[in-house]
Design a protein around this motif. Sequence first.
Motif, short mmCIF file in Angstrom:
data_model
loop_
_atom_site.label_atom_id
_atom_site.label_comp_id
_atom_site.label_asym_id
_atom_site.label_seq_id
_atom_site.Cartn_x
_atom_site.Cartn_y
_atom_site.Cartn_z
N SER A 1 28.23 -21.42 -29.84
CA SER A 1 29.28 -21.63 -30.82
C SER A 1 30.62 -21.90 -30.17
CB SER A 1 29.39 -20.40 -31.73
OG SER A 1 29.54 -19.22 -30.95
N GLY A 2 30.74 -21.61 -28.87
CA GLY A 2 32.01 -21.79 -28.19
C GLY A 2 32.27 -23.23 -27.80
N GLY A 25 25.39 -20.13 -18.77
CA GLY A 25 26.11 -18.96 -19.25
C GLY A 25 26.95 -19.21 -20.48
N THR A 26 27.15 -20.45 -20.86
CA THR A 26 27.97 -20.76 -22.03
C THR A 26 27.16 -20.73 -23.32
OG1 THR A 26 27.62 -23.16 -21.89
CG2 THR A 26 29.45 -22.23 -20.61
N ILE A 67 27.17 -25.95 -34.25
CA ILE A 67 26.69 -25.39 -32.99
C ILE A 67 26.28 -26.52 -32.04
CG2 ILE A 67 24.84 -24.00 -31.95
CD1 ILE A 67 26.62 -22.26 -33.55
N VAL A 68 26.60 -26.35 -30.76
CA VAL A 68 26.05 -27.25 -29.74
C VAL A 68 24.62 -26.81 -29.45
CG1 VAL A 68 26.20 -27.94 -27.32
CG2 VAL A 68 28.28 -27.75 -28.70
N PHE A 108 22.04 -19.54 -38.93
CA PHE A 108 23.29 -20.27 -38.85
C PHE A 108 23.03 -21.74 -39.13
CE2 PHE A 108 22.35 -22.30 -34.86
CZ PHE A 108 21.61 -21.39 -34.13
N THR A 109 24.09 -22.48 -39.34
CA THR A 109 23.98 -23.91 -39.59
C THR A 109 24.25 -24.65 -38.30
OG1 THR A 109 24.74 -23.60 -41.85
CG2 THR A 109 24.84 -25.85 -40.96
#
Length: 125
Positions: free
Chosen positions: A100-101, A110-111, A32-33, A27-28
Motif C-alpha cells: 500500500s505504500g 521489504g516494501t 495497491i501495487v 482490500f481493493t
Amino acid sequence: QVRLVESGGGLVQAGGSLRLSCVASGFTISSIVMAWFRQAPGKEREFVAAATRSGASRYYSDSVKGRFTISRDNAKNTVHLQMNSLKPEDTAVYYCAARSGYYSDYGGRGTYNYWGQGTQVTVSS
C-alpha cells in the motif's frame, strides 16, 4: 482480513508456458501495487514483476523480461503472471505480493507488506 491466494503452478517442460493467478481479498487491488516474486531452493526470494495501481506501468527483472507478462484485472481483484518460454532456471516457488505504500523501487522485497502462500513452478529440461 487481507489474503492473497495464488494458483496455476505446476510441472512443465522447458519452452512451455504457465499462467499464474493471484486473487486478493480484504482490500481493493486498485489501490495497491501488485507484484510477483520467486524463491528457488537455497536462494533468496527475488523480484520477478510488478504492476502499478492502474496497471499502466509494469516492471520486470532482467531474467524474465520478454518472456513473462504481468497483468491485473482490478474489477476481479486478480493479478496474473503469464510465463512463456520457460527455462529450468525458472523453477521456484512463486509468490504474489502487494503493498500500500509509495516507493520508487518496485523490486524491493521489504516494501511489500502482504504475501501469498506461494505456488510451485517446476520446469524440466
